[in-house]
Design a protein around this motif. Sequence first.
Motif, PDB file in Angstrom:
ATOM      1  N   GLU A 247       0.831  -1.209   0.000  1.00 25.29           N
ATOM      2  CA  GLU A 247       0.000   0.000   0.000  1.00 25.29           C
ATOM      3  C   GLU A 247       0.864   1.257   0.000  1.00 25.29           C
ATOM      4  OE1 GLU A 247      -3.331   0.160  -0.290  1.00 25.29           O
ATOM      5  OE2 GLU A 247      -3.231  -2.010  -0.587  1.00 25.29           O
ATOM      6  N   ASP A 248       2.180   1.057   0.101  1.00 24.24           N
ATOM      7  CA  ASP A 248       3.101   2.203   0.121  1.00 24.24           C
ATOM      8  C   ASP A 248       2.961   3.001  -1.185  1.00 24.24           C
ATOM      9  OD1 ASP A 248       6.097   2.858   1.544  1.00 24.24           O
ATOM     10  OD2 ASP A 248       5.742   3.577  -0.490  1.00 24.24           O
ATOM     11  N   ILE A 249       2.848   4.292  -1.045  1.00 22.18           N
ATOM     12  CA  ILE A 249       2.565   5.137  -2.217  1.00 22.18           C
ATOM     13  C   ILE A 249       3.703   5.072  -3.249  1.00 22.18           C
ATOM     14  CG2 ILE A 249       2.171   7.527  -2.993  1.00 22.18           C
ATOM     15  CD1 ILE A 249       1.011   8.011  -0.154  1.00 22.18           C
ATOM     16  N   LYS A 250       4.952   5.117  -2.726  1.00 21.51           N
ATOM     17  CA  LYS A 250       6.113   5.099  -3.635  1.00 21.51           C
ATOM     18  C   LYS A 250       6.162   3.800  -4.437  1.00 21.51           C
ATOM     19  CE  LYS A 250       9.676   7.900  -1.410  1.00 21.51           C
ATOM     20  NZ  LYS A 250      10.911   7.803  -0.645  1.00 21.51           N
ATOM     21  N   ILE A 251       5.901   2.675  -3.730  1.00 19.77           N
ATOM     22  CA  ILE A 251       5.983   1.359  -4.393  1.00 19.77           C
ATOM     23  C   ILE A 251       4.831   1.213  -5.390  1.00 19.77           C
ATOM     24  CG2 ILE A 251       6.027  -1.147  -4.007  1.00 19.77           C
ATOM     25  CD1 ILE A 251       7.070  -0.514  -1.173  1.00 19.77           C
ATOM     26  N   LYS A 252       3.668   1.654  -4.973  1.00 21.16           N
ATOM     27  CA  LYS A 252       2.513   1.601  -5.878  1.00 21.16           C
ATOM     28  C   LYS A 252       2.801   2.403  -7.136  1.00 21.16           C
ATOM     29  CE  LYS A 252      -1.897   0.660  -3.820  1.00 21.16           C
ATOM     30  NZ  LYS A 252      -3.176   1.193  -3.427  1.00 21.16           N
ATOM     31  N   ALA A 253       3.357   3.591  -6.918  1.00 14.48           N
ATOM     32  CA  ALA A 253       3.663   4.477  -8.055  1.00 14.48           C
ATOM     33  C   ALA A 253       4.666   3.798  -8.984  1.00 14.48           C
ATOM     34  CB  ALA A 253       4.221   5.806  -7.547  1.00 14.48           C
ATOM     35  N   PHE A 254       5.671   3.130  -8.372  1.00 14.66           N
ATOM     36  CA  PHE A 254       6.688   2.462  -9.178  1.00 14.66           C
ATOM     37  C   PHE A 254       6.063   1.357 -10.041  1.00 14.66           C
ATOM     38  CE2 PHE A 254       9.608  -1.064  -9.812  1.00 14.66           C
ATOM     39  CZ  PHE A 254      10.671  -0.421 -10.432  1.00 14.66           C
ATOM     40  N   PHE A 255       5.204   0.527  -9.415  1.00 10.28           N
ATOM     41  CA  PHE A 255       4.592  -0.570 -10.172  1.00 10.28           C
ATOM     42  C   PHE A 255       3.652  -0.043 -11.258  1.00 10.28           C
ATOM     43  CE2 PHE A 255       6.303  -3.360  -7.012  1.00 10.28           C
ATOM     44  CZ  PHE A 255       6.412  -4.575  -7.657  1.00 10.28           C
ATOM     45  N   ASN A 256       2.933   1.033 -10.929  1.00  8.31           N
ATOM     46  CA  ASN A 256       2.032   1.610 -11.934  1.00  8.31           C
ATOM     47  C   ASN A 256       2.814   2.144 -13.138  1.00  8.31           C
ATOM     48  OD1 ASN A 256      -0.247   1.003 -10.527  1.00  8.31           O
ATOM     49  ND2 ASN A 256      -0.323   2.982  -9.450  1.00  8.31           N
ATOM     50  N   GLU A 257       3.939   2.819 -12.834  1.00  9.47           N
ATOM     51  CA  GLU A 257       4.753   3.412 -13.917  1.00  9.47           C
ATOM     52  C   GLU A 257       5.359   2.337 -14.799  1.00  9.47           C
ATOM     53  OE1 GLU A 257       7.746   6.326 -12.889  1.00  9.47           O
ATOM     54  OE2 GLU A 257       6.388   7.144 -11.387  1.00  9.47           O
ATOM     55  N   THR A 258       5.906   1.296 -14.155  1.00 13.01           N
ATOM     56  CA  THR A 258       6.659   0.307 -14.942  1.00 13.01           C
ATOM     57  C   THR A 258       5.767  -0.727 -15.622  1.00 13.01           C
ATOM     58  OG1 THR A 258       7.129  -0.702 -12.819  1.00 13.01           O
ATOM     59  CG2 THR A 258       8.950   0.379 -13.912  1.00 13.01           C
ATOM     60  N   THR A 259       4.537  -0.859 -15.147  1.00 13.85           N
ATOM     61  CA  THR A 259       3.629  -1.773 -15.865  1.00 13.85           C
ATOM     62  C   THR A 259       2.710  -0.929 -16.733  1.00 13.85           C
ATOM     63  OG1 THR A 259       2.232  -1.826 -13.923  1.00 13.85           O
ATOM     64  CG2 THR A 259       3.715  -3.702 -14.246  1.00 13.85           C
TER      65      THR A 259
END
Lengths: 259, 258
Positions: A247-259
């Motif tokens: 649920e971490d915002i940074k990690i979510k953002a990373f997965f959203n960007e790279t997928t």
Amino acid sequence: METFINNNGENGAMEDIVVEISHIKKAFGVNEVLKDISVCVKRSENVVVLGKSGQGKSVTIQCIVGLLTPDEGSVKVFGKEVSEMSDAELKDLRTKVGFLFQSGALYDSMTVRENLEFPLTRVLKIKDQKEIDKRVEEVLDGVGLLDAVDKLPCDLSGGMRKRVGLARTMIVKPEIMLYDEPTTGLDPITSREISELILHMQKRYKTTSIIITHDMECAKITADRVLIMNDGMYIAEGSFDELKNSEDIKIKAFFNETT
Amino acid sequence: MAEQIVTGYKKWLENIGEQGVFFTRFVGNVFNGSFEWSEFVRQCYEIGYRSLMLVGITAFIMGMVLILQLRPSLLELGAESMLPRTLSISLIREIGPVITAIICAGKIASSIGAELGSMKVTEQIDAMEVSGANPIQYLVVTRILATSFMVPLLALTGDAIGLLGGYLALTFTDSISFSLYFHKCIAALDFTDFIPAFIKTIFFGFAIGFVGCYKGYHSDKGTESVGLAANSAVVTASLWIFVIDAIAVQITSLLFYR
């Protein structure tokens, strides 16, 4: 036994740690690529470093084999500081650490057989032709390219080159494998094949692997543990599923960007 | 302006230092006991045999042109019979070695620079290094020794072919037998013509190999740098040939022609 890694270089269990990086920094001119990286990798573990291009992933693994020297911090492999190794020690280390380059880096004036024989005759100094032929056959069989033994690299597809590159690295039976973007530039089907091959080779030869990639599918297939790198630092660590469902915002953002 | 000069000077010094380190690594690897004979022989074939046609044609034309250019002047002085002697001395002492070396700088230094530059760009040299193999031993030592060995042989072959070209040109205007022509050519020469010329071609060969390898091995990563490495190798090697020639002529004059 759990090995714990974070940007402060704390590690829970020191047993069986084969690569230990603490607080390394590296800059090229004014461009600060690595800003305090710390990580430990234990024996037989598959660690995937995920990150976008230009984040310093490749620089990190080049420091492990002594191709680059960090400006600050320490890189220890099998308990020895890489920057303090003599030429003989560095050569010895490099026979234990395999490195698969992004392009495969096959010697283009040599056939596949000559590419595979090169480390056997020059590094391991094996003279017995039967032993050489046996190893070449075994490793080519492992990557499914027995038929390509007499071909030149220019006659191979991108996926085949990566397979031969992998075979050339595995032929000396390294204890640690470093993969630099193993699936970059390949179609999804070949990428999956290469990822599964990495896993298969890791199980077959029981190597420790550090895989640098931005390919989520590759990370999902190969990783025991994933580190996410951003702006020269690790921002997260965990299993692929843990990070993907974070649920971490940074990690979510990373997965959203790279997928 | 002053800052630019200082930066340029610093870069020049860095470059000199890098070349010194590269030379030390080369020397260290020559004597480390694991010489790559098969690669050395392959390089001798690539460098020597594959350059033979180009060197031969150039030397043949040079021999012809020299005779055609010298003839009117010597005829004016009534010294036409000196033509074979003049040709052989100028060809053996100076023109043969220098022209061969310049041709080799264009063909070999550029090819070595481009080959190693391309290997650098495609990470083949890095792959060799991280595998524990020794790229200096395999790529650099073999090439530098092969050029140092083959350029003198090419120069000698070029000298002989140049004399043949001279004979052909001479037969356009004069009637002279082949044996008399070669007798006159050889009679004009002694060891002080052959030996210094031969020794300087070893240095020419070394300079061609060293510059080609250095430029290729230290090229930047990027396609453009391969072309730059090849180009820079030719220019630098050609310059070094003239510098070595100037030094060699001074030494030879002091030792033999005082």
